[in-house]
Design a protein around this motif. Structure first.
Motif, PDB file in Angstrom:
ATOM      1  N   ARG A 255      19.248 -13.293   3.539  1.00 46.09           N
ATOM      2  CA  ARG A 255      19.056 -11.892   3.893  1.00 46.09           C
ATOM      3  C   ARG A 255      19.725 -11.007   2.850  1.00 46.09           C
ATOM      4  NH1 ARG A 255      20.014 -14.264   9.000  1.00 46.09           N
ATOM      5  NH2 ARG A 255      18.257 -14.011  10.433  1.00 46.09           N
ATOM      6  N   LEU A 256      19.245  -9.780   2.755  1.00 43.79           N
ATOM      7  CA  LEU A 256      19.780  -8.870   1.751  1.00 43.79           C
ATOM      8  C   LEU A 256      21.257  -8.578   1.994  1.00 43.79           C
ATOM      9  CD1 LEU A 256      19.091  -7.231  -0.727  1.00 43.79           C
ATOM     10  CD2 LEU A 256      18.453  -5.322   0.769  1.00 43.79           C
ATOM     11  N   PHE A 257      21.605  -8.352   3.263  1.00 46.30           N
ATOM     12  CA  PHE A 257      23.004  -8.097   3.610  1.00 46.30           C
ATOM     13  C   PHE A 257      23.397  -8.994   4.787  1.00 46.30           C
ATOM     14  CE2 PHE A 257      21.460  -4.036   1.829  1.00 46.30           C
ATOM     15  CZ  PHE A 257      22.315  -3.948   0.735  1.00 46.30           C
ATOM     16  N   PRO A 258      23.650 -10.282   4.538  1.00 44.74           N
ATOM     17  CA  PRO A 258      23.999 -11.186   5.637  1.00 44.74           C
ATOM     18  C   PRO A 258      25.353 -10.822   6.238  1.00 44.74           C
ATOM     19  CG  PRO A 258      24.367 -12.253   3.526  1.00 44.74           C
ATOM     20  CD  PRO A 258      23.684 -10.956   3.230  1.00 44.74           C
ATOM     21  N   LYS A 259      25.519 -11.153   7.499  1.00 44.20           N
ATOM     22  CA  LYS A 259      26.797 -10.903   8.154  1.00 44.20           C
ATOM     23  C   LYS A 259      27.880 -11.734   7.483  1.00 44.20           C
ATOM     24  CE  LYS A 259      24.783  -9.808  12.662  1.00 44.20           C
ATOM     25  NZ  LYS A 259      24.712 -10.189  14.092  1.00 44.20           N
TER      26      LYS A 259
ATOM     27  N   PHE B 122      33.212 -14.724   3.125  1.00 42.21           N
ATOM     28  CA  PHE B 122      32.268 -15.787   3.462  1.00 42.21           C
ATOM     29  C   PHE B 122      31.130 -15.179   4.276  1.00 42.21           C
ATOM     30  CE2 PHE B 122      36.149 -18.061   2.640  1.00 42.21           C
ATOM     31  CZ  PHE B 122      35.750 -19.264   2.078  1.00 42.21           C
ATOM     32  N   THR B 123      29.910 -15.646   4.035  1.00 41.18           N
ATOM     33  CA  THR B 123      28.748 -15.150   4.780  1.00 41.18           C
ATOM     34  C   THR B 123      28.209 -16.244   5.687  1.00 41.18           C
ATOM     35  OG1 THR B 123      27.105 -15.838   3.138  1.00 41.18           O
ATOM     36  CG2 THR B 123      28.151 -13.679   2.822  1.00 41.18           C
ATOM     37  N   ILE B 124      27.441 -15.829   6.699  1.00 42.81           N
ATOM     38  CA  ILE B 124      26.871 -16.816   7.624  1.00 42.81           C
ATOM     39  C   ILE B 124      25.720 -17.577   6.970  1.00 42.81           C
ATOM     40  CG2 ILE B 124      27.519 -15.474   9.659  1.00 42.81           C
ATOM     41  CD1 ILE B 124      24.600 -14.599   9.898  1.00 42.81           C
ATOM     42  N   GLU B 125      25.257 -17.099   5.818  1.00 44.68           N
ATOM     43  CA  GLU B 125      24.194 -17.774   5.074  1.00 44.68           C
ATOM     44  C   GLU B 125      24.699 -18.103   3.680  1.00 44.68           C
ATOM     45  OE1 GLU B 125      20.792 -15.291   5.025  1.00 44.68           O
ATOM     46  OE2 GLU B 125      20.394 -15.469   7.156  1.00 44.68           O
TER      47      GLU B 125
ATOM     48  N   THR C 278      26.147 -16.992  14.136  1.00 47.20           N
ATOM     49  CA  THR C 278      26.994 -15.814  14.308  1.00 47.20           C
ATOM     50  C   THR C 278      28.223 -15.918  13.420  1.00 47.20           C
ATOM     51  OG1 THR C 278      28.319 -16.785  16.088  1.00 47.20           O
ATOM     52  CG2 THR C 278      26.263 -15.662  16.722  1.00 47.20           C
ATOM     53  N   VAL C 279      28.907 -14.803  13.281  1.00 49.90           N
ATOM     54  CA  VAL C 279      30.157 -14.788  12.519  1.00 49.90           C
ATOM     55  C   VAL C 279      31.208 -15.651  13.209  1.00 49.90           C
ATOM     56  CG1 VAL C 279      32.061 -13.323  11.735  1.00 49.90           C
ATOM     57  CG2 VAL C 279      29.702 -12.549  11.456  1.00 49.90           C
ATOM     58  N   ASP C 280      31.193 -15.675  14.535  1.00 55.31           N
ATOM     59  CA  ASP C 280      32.152 -16.507  15.268  1.00 55.31           C
ATOM     60  C   ASP C 280      31.942 -17.988  14.958  1.00 55.31           C
ATOM     61  OD1 ASP C 280      33.436 -14.373  16.435  1.00 55.31           O
ATOM     62  OD2 ASP C 280      32.198 -14.389  18.253  1.00 55.31           O
ATOM     63  N   ASP C 281      30.675 -18.401  14.822  1.00 56.85           N
ATOM     64  CA  ASP C 281      30.396 -19.794  14.449  1.00 56.85           C
ATOM     65  C   ASP C 281      30.941 -20.089  13.053  1.00 56.85           C
ATOM     66  OD1 ASP C 281      29.105 -20.196  16.838  1.00 56.85           O
ATOM     67  OD2 ASP C 281      27.095 -19.831  16.022  1.00 56.85           O
ATOM     68  N   LEU C 282      30.782 -19.127  12.152  1.00 57.11           N
ATOM     69  CA  LEU C 282      31.308 -19.282  10.795  1.00 57.11           C
ATOM     70  C   LEU C 282      32.828 -19.407  10.816  1.00 57.11           C
ATOM     71  CD1 LEU C 282      31.166 -19.190   7.686  1.00 57.11           C
ATOM     72  CD2 LEU C 282      31.058 -16.690   7.851  1.00 57.11           C
ATOM     73  N   LYS C 283      33.477 -18.557  11.602  1.00 60.48           N
ATOM     74  CA  LYS C 283      34.941 -18.611  11.698  1.00 60.48           C
ATOM     75  C   LYS C 283      35.406 -19.963  12.226  1.00 60.48           C
ATOM     76  CE  LYS C 283      35.684 -13.649  12.580  1.00 60.48           C
ATOM     77  NZ  LYS C 283      36.162 -12.656  13.583  1.00 60.48           N
ATOM     78  N   ALA C 284      34.716 -20.457  13.251  1.00 64.28           N
ATOM     79  CA  ALA C 284      35.100 -21.745  13.842  1.00 64.28           C
ATOM     80  C   ALA C 284      34.970 -22.872  12.817  1.00 64.28           C
ATOM     81  CB  ALA C 284      34.240 -22.032  15.067  1.00 64.28           C
TER      82      ALA C 284
END
Length: 295
Positions: free
Chosen positions: A181-185, A150-153, A249-255
């Motif tokens: 973005r080309l390489f999103p987190k 999963f990506t943040i975008e 952030t990735v942490d927001d995505l995880k939550a």
């Protein structure tokens, strides 16, 4: 032109000797309508409407329909615009023939995994073995696992994410840009389900090699996403719950993923897992090929 509903009344009053102006005043309609009906009475003897033959078909002919039908048989993916251009007729005419005369409807191509003959044979063998296995074991006892990135975008839904703008604003800075973005987190997520519950989400950190030292799993249908409930249903459900959201952030995505994961109820899991046997039978019926059309 639409026929006047006052024709019988106009005819009755006219035959009683009333003039056009008086008839129009009594019926509270335009005098031109009365004059037209009176003219018809004088010409034919009554006010009945003459049945019209309709405009004859000039382009939608038997020959044109036959040509279009033959071309569609040769190539059912042919563009209506291209066909209209090649035949020198309006696209609306081609569309009318296809829809009303040939009784055809446009469908989107079904998405499916490419399967070689070797893959089909392998799928067929695995499906048969699993169906035999489930004759003595319950499908609800199987733990179905998988991992997904999963990506943040998340990718925008270009079909449903729209803006209501005027024609002028459609070419202005007001029109938003759906960008990535080309390489999103991103984060890799591992999870598993049964018919009665689900594992916690496991977030695999970057640069961690996935092997038996990290976790153990039994792959029943590796490389066949249409037979693993995590692939054909659960991940899509999870994506839908966070669709359209951009995370800082990735942490927001995880939550957000954990909240969405917790909201998936056992009833959905039970229905999803129980559908596996139906899919296995459909796969066998399709001789290992794509089988969604049989469901």
């Amino acid at each position: 032109m639409k026929s006047s509903p006052h024709r019988p009344s106009i005819e009755l009053l006219f035959k009683r000797g009333l003039g056009s102006a008086e008839i129009a005043r009594r019926l509270q309609i335009s005098s031109s309508t009365v004059r037209n009906v009176v003219a018809a009475i004088k010409k034919r003897g009554d006010a009945s409407e003459v049945k019209k033959s309709g405009r004859p078909r000039s382009v939608n002919t038997r020959n044109t329909r036959a040509i279009i039908k033959k071309r569609i048989i040769r190539n059912d993916g042919l563009s209506l615009n291209r066909m209209a251009s090649q035949l020198g007729i309006a696209r609306s005419t081609v569309q009318s023939i296809v829809k009303n005369d040939l009784k055809l409807k446009s469908y989107k191509l079904r998405r499916g995994q490419y399967l070689s003959d070797k893959s089909k044979a392998m799928r067929l063998e695995k499906c048969r073995k699993l169906l035999q296995h489930f004759q003595v074991r319950r499908v609800s006892d199987v733990i179905w696992t998988d991992e997904k990135i999963f990506t943040i975008e998340p990718l925008p839904n270009r079909q449903n994410q729209r803006q209501l703008l005027s024609k002028d604003d459609s070419m202005s800075p007001k029109r938003r840009l759906a960008h990535n973005r080309l390489f999103p987190k991103s984060v890799m997520v591992w999870a598993g389900i049964t018919a009665t519950g689900k594992t916690p989400l496991v977030f695999i950190e970057r640069n961690v090699k996935i092997n038996s030292e990290v976790y153990q799993k039994i792959v029943l249908m590796d490389n066949f996403p249409d037979l693993n409930p995590m692939d054909f249903s659960v991940w899509g459900m999870l994506e839908g719950k966070i669709a359209g959201k951009v995370f800082a952030t990735v942490d927001d995505l995880k939550a957000a993923l954990e909240v969405a994961w917790a909201s998936i109820d056992d009833g959905y899991l039970r229905r999803t897992v129980n559908s596996v046997k139906k899919r296995l039978r459909a796969c066998v019926k399709a001789r290992g090929s794509n089988f969604e059309i049989l469901l």
